[in-house]
Design an enzyme around this catalytic site. Structure first.
Site, short mmCIF file in Angstrom:
data_model
loop_
_atom_site.label_atom_id
_atom_site.label_comp_id
_atom_site.label_asym_id
_atom_site.label_seq_id
_atom_site.Cartn_x
_atom_site.Cartn_y
_atom_site.Cartn_z
CB CYS A 5 -53.21 -16.25 -30.17
SG CYS A 5 -52.42 -14.92 -30.30
NE ARG A 30 -58.44 -18.66 -32.34
CZ ARG A 30 -59.34 -18.85 -31.49
NH1 ARG A 30 -60.72 -19.40 -32.30
NH2 ARG A 30 -59.34 -18.45 -30.25
CD1 TRP A 77 -54.96 -9.51 -33.20
CD2 TRP A 77 -53.87 -10.18 -35.03
NE1 TRP A 77 -55.12 -8.44 -34.44
CE2 TRP A 77 -54.69 -8.81 -35.55
CE3 TRP A 77 -53.69 -10.43 -36.67
CZ2 TRP A 77 -55.12 -7.92 -36.81
CZ3 TRP A 77 -53.94 -9.79 -37.78
CH2 TRP A 77 -54.07 -8.90 -37.84
CG ASN A 103 -56.30 -16.51 -27.72
OD1 ASN A 103 -55.69 -15.45 -28.05
ND2 ASN A 103 -57.33 -17.20 -27.67
N GLY A 104 -54.78 -14.53 -24.89
CA GLY A 104 -55.72 -13.90 -24.29
C GLY A 104 -54.76 -13.44 -23.51
CD GLU A 484 -72.98 -7.34 -41.97
OE1 GLU A 484 -71.96 -7.95 -42.48
OE2 GLU A 484 -73.23 -6.62 -40.80
CE LYS A 488 -69.11 -9.03 -43.88
NZ LYS A 488 -69.58 -8.90 -43.03
CD GLU A 491 -65.37 -6.74 -41.70
OE1 GLU A 491 -65.35 -7.84 -41.89
OE2 GLU A 491 -67.35 -7.27 -42.09
CG HIS A 507 -81.29 17.31 -43.83
ND1 HIS A 507 -81.94 17.37 -43.41
CD2 HIS A 507 -82.14 16.04 -43.47
CE1 HIS A 507 -83.22 17.01 -43.49
NE2 HIS A 507 -83.51 16.06 -44.09
CE LYS A 606 -65.66 -15.60 -37.92
NZ LYS A 606 -66.80 -14.56 -39.75
C1 AGP Z 1 -67.51 -8.82 -39.44
O1 AGP Z 1 -67.24 -9.72 -40.43
C2 AGP Z 1 -66.31 -8.85 -38.81
N1 AGP Z 1 -65.95 -10.18 -38.78
C3 AGP Z 1 -66.23 -8.29 -37.87
O2 AGP Z 1 -67.14 -6.89 -37.07
C4 AGP Z 1 -67.79 -9.05 -36.17
O3 AGP Z 1 -69.10 -9.17 -36.61
C5 AGP Z 1 -67.56 -8.47 -35.08
O4 AGP Z 1 -66.31 -8.64 -34.55
C6 AGP Z 1 -68.41 -9.59 -33.36
O5 AGP Z 1 -68.04 -10.69 -33.75
P1 AGP Z 1 -69.00 -11.85 -32.99
O6 AGP Z 1 -70.27 -12.42 -33.96
O7 AGP Z 1 -68.11 -13.24 -33.03
O8 AGP Z 1 -69.41 -11.34 -31.85
#
Ligand code: AGP
Length: 611
Positions: A5, A30, A77, A103-104, A484, A488, A491, A507, A606
């Site tokens: 959050c 966040r 969140w 937050n937490g 990767e 992307k 996501e 395979h 994030k």
């Molecule tokens: C990537 O686009 C995502 N936001 C997610 O996979 C991210 O890379 C992952 O949560 C790791 O985050 P960090 O690099 O802040 O540890």
């Protein structure tokens, strides 16, 4: 469990409401499913909160603005209790004496809740946070600071808190344990925030709180101490980021801005680390040559995109330094009892430096006697503070949930580390190292060239936006890059895509290839180029519509695919920094073609600060 959050706080001569709202807007990446404020007004703590994005709260406040110069705010969140007005923050006790944003996680909240309910405290939400408000009321000794200390002593878990009390409107209290929290110091005003962008337009001087620390803010000052009362003295950190960096800088989305910031981010991450044409990290890595020579194994550990950077790290370090490397997702690594010895170097990679699984892996490794090198993008983050050695990436704040510039700067940090290690271990000749270093320095310019004309990528994105399934294929380093690229796309476009080692298709997966299905094929690695082209021909033969991504000057690839995108040529080992950029753009334009929320994709946050 609350992934993450954003919390803010303000005390000063100005009206708090808009300062808090502005701060929350900068923290919406966040968490953005509900938001709320508490402001001290006419002798009361007035609370206004609403389910939904920040705009929902603003609408409510338009009708009835809050007037007052002290307040706290939160953007949420949800996990403990669905997004709702009741579950959004701030939470207050029954008599509205205390207001809390959090937050937490409070791990022992159920135990505390039962205890408080037995004492007659009535709960109105499903959250763990509300427990804190009632606990404060129960422990209230008439002094806000000592009451907070007593309450914190009863709480277990991870938390960043901002707390206000109706009888002490000239004070705010901030508390940190394992969730990010900073305090901004202004002139006659002070701020609390989960992250720097939230307060950047008001001040550049911040305190980064450590775990187990709290801050007492008044208009005229900030007092730091441990939660059990020991005074803490700390230097103010002057933030060089400009406010605009935290804003979109004229781009439609943070993600596109951050993709275009990669040449600068790469340049900034290289800066000051190359001397006389060779990589020199001796200013940052305190391990001596003897100590570095003692490592007989390296583990890369991370999550999501950072994990994909680790996959590249394996090839880079094994090729340059000839040390065996393992790569793990942190959520597995922390429970699989990996073989760690004092001669193991564990490299944790994390943009935010706060991802819970990565942090836990870091602590596990240290407990087992390994040295930990942290590669992170946030100064003062938990990884930056807890790792034995730290290599910062200088990507600047990354706001979009989908990580882009952090990934490429993580690759740069990994190349720098690999080349430095090879120099120390003398596993590569000085001329090879010089050649690679020279090629590294060319990357920012080459990335700029790549970003000049995204029209071909944009066109292909328009095509694939119609599809629900597609595939990425590649060999060697290209395989790690398409993993990767596939993440992307998933996501932010919500298309189901899979990335495969091209040699694996026959395979099994080849069975999924049918007429018209899009396949994105990377063919940048000369050593396996012919093999890669034959894999492309395999999927073409089954009717796939193939986008080929190859090196400039490659006239062959076009003969086997439907569309070709080329990238500037560099050393095969460095190609991932360039080849990922068209894949980032592909995901971006596919998401916009689908009219989706690029910067805040559904179901994601994030940085995941809890397990
Ligand atoms: C990537 O686009 C995502 N936001 C997610 O996979 C991210 O890379 C992952 O949560 C790791 O985050 P960090 O690099 O802040 O540890």
């Amino acid at each position: 469990m609350k992934p993450m959050c954003g919390i803010v706080g303000y005390i000063g001569p100005k009206q708090a409401q808009n300062i808090l709202l502005e701060g929350l807007r900068k923290l919406e990446y966040r968490g953005y499913d509900s938001a709320g404020l508490a402001v001290y007004q006419d002798g009361k703590l007035k609370v206004e909160k609403a389910e939904g994005p920040l705009s929902a709260l603003e609408e409510r406040l338009n009708g009835q603005p809050l007037h007052g110069e002290m307040g706290i705010g939160h953007t949420r969140w949800a996990t403990h209790g669905k997004p709702s007005d009741e579950n959004s923050h701030p939470h207050v006790d029954g008599k509205q004496q205390f207001a809390v944003v959090h937050n937490g996680i409070i791990e022992n909240y159920l135990e505390l809740k039962e205890e408080l309910q037995e004492k007659g405290y009535a709960f109105t939400s499903e959250t763990d946070t509300e427990v804190i408000a009632h606990l404060l009321a129960d422990l209230d000794d008439g002094d806000l600071v000592s009451t907070v200390r007593k309450a914190v002593a009863r709480m277990e878990g991870a938390y960043a808190l901002a707390i206000a009390h109706v009888d002490e409107p000239d004070k705010l209290v901030a508390v940190r344990l394992a969730s990010p929290l900073i305090v901004g110091v202004g002139d006659g005003e002070n701020f609390i925030a989960s992250d720097i962008p939230a307060i950047l337009e008001h001040t550049r001087d911040v305190y980064v709180l450590d775990d187990g620390e709290m801050a007492v803010l008044t208009r005229d000052g900030v007092e730091l101490s441990t939660t059990d009362g020991k005074p803490v003295s700390r230097d103010l950190m002057h933030v060089t980021w400009d406010a605009a960096t935290a804003e979109k800088g004229g781009y439609e989305h943070f993600m596109l801005k951050e993709i275009h910031e990669q040449p600068k981010a790469i340049r900034d991450t290289l800066a000051g680390r190359i001397k006389d044409g060779l990589v020199d990290l001796s200013q940052e890595i305190s391990l001596s040559a003897e100590e570095l020579k003692r490592f007989d194994k390296i583990h890369f550990v991370a999550c999501g995109t950072a994990y994909h950077a680790g996959l590249i790290g394996k090839s880079v370090v094994e090729k340059l330094a000839r040390i065996p490397v393992e790569v793990d997702v942190a959520s597995e690594y922390r429970y699989r009892d990996p073989i760690i010895t004092p001669s193991t170097l564990v490299v944790v990679v994390s943009q935010s430096g706060e991802t819970a699984d990565t942090l836990a892996a870091l602590r596990e490794a240290q407990k087992a006697g390994a040295q930990v090198l942290g590669i992170t993008n946030v100064v003062g983050s938990s990884v930056a503070r807890e790792a034995d050695e730290v290599l910062m990436t200088w990507a600047g704040p990354e706001i979009a949930v989908a990580s882009t510039k952090a990934y490429t700067t993580q690759l740069i940090a990994i190349y720098l580390f690999g080349l430095y290690l090879a120099r120390i271990l003398e596993t590569r000749s000085e001329s090879e190292l010089a050649e690679a270093t020279e090629a590294l320095l060319k990357l920012p310019k080459q990335a700029e060239t790549l970003l000049e004309d995204p029209s071909a990528i944009r066109r292909f994105a328009g095509d694939i936006a119609q599809h629900e399934d597609l595939f990425f294929i590649g060999r060697g380093l290209d395989h790690a890059v398409v993993m990767e690229g596939s993440l992307k796309l998933k996501e932010i476009s919500y298309i189901h895509s899979d990335a495969y080692a091209a040699g694996e298709l026959k395979h099994g997966t080849l069975a999924l290839i049918e007429e018209g299905i899009p396949v994105i094929a990377l063919a940048t690695q000369k050593a396996v180029y012919d093999k890669m082209v034959s894999n492309i021909i395999e999927v073409k033969a089954r009717g796939a519509h193939v986008l080929g991504l190859g090196l400039e000057g490659d006239d062959e690839l076009g003969k086997s695919v439907d569309e070709v995108i080329t990238i500037p040529e560099t050393l095969p080992l460095l190609t991932p920094v360039l080849s990922v950029i068209p894949l980032q753009l592909l995901a971006y334009y596919t998401s916009t073609a689908r009219g989706l929320n690029v910067d805040k994709p559904r179901n994601l946050a994030k940085s995941v600060t809890v397990e």
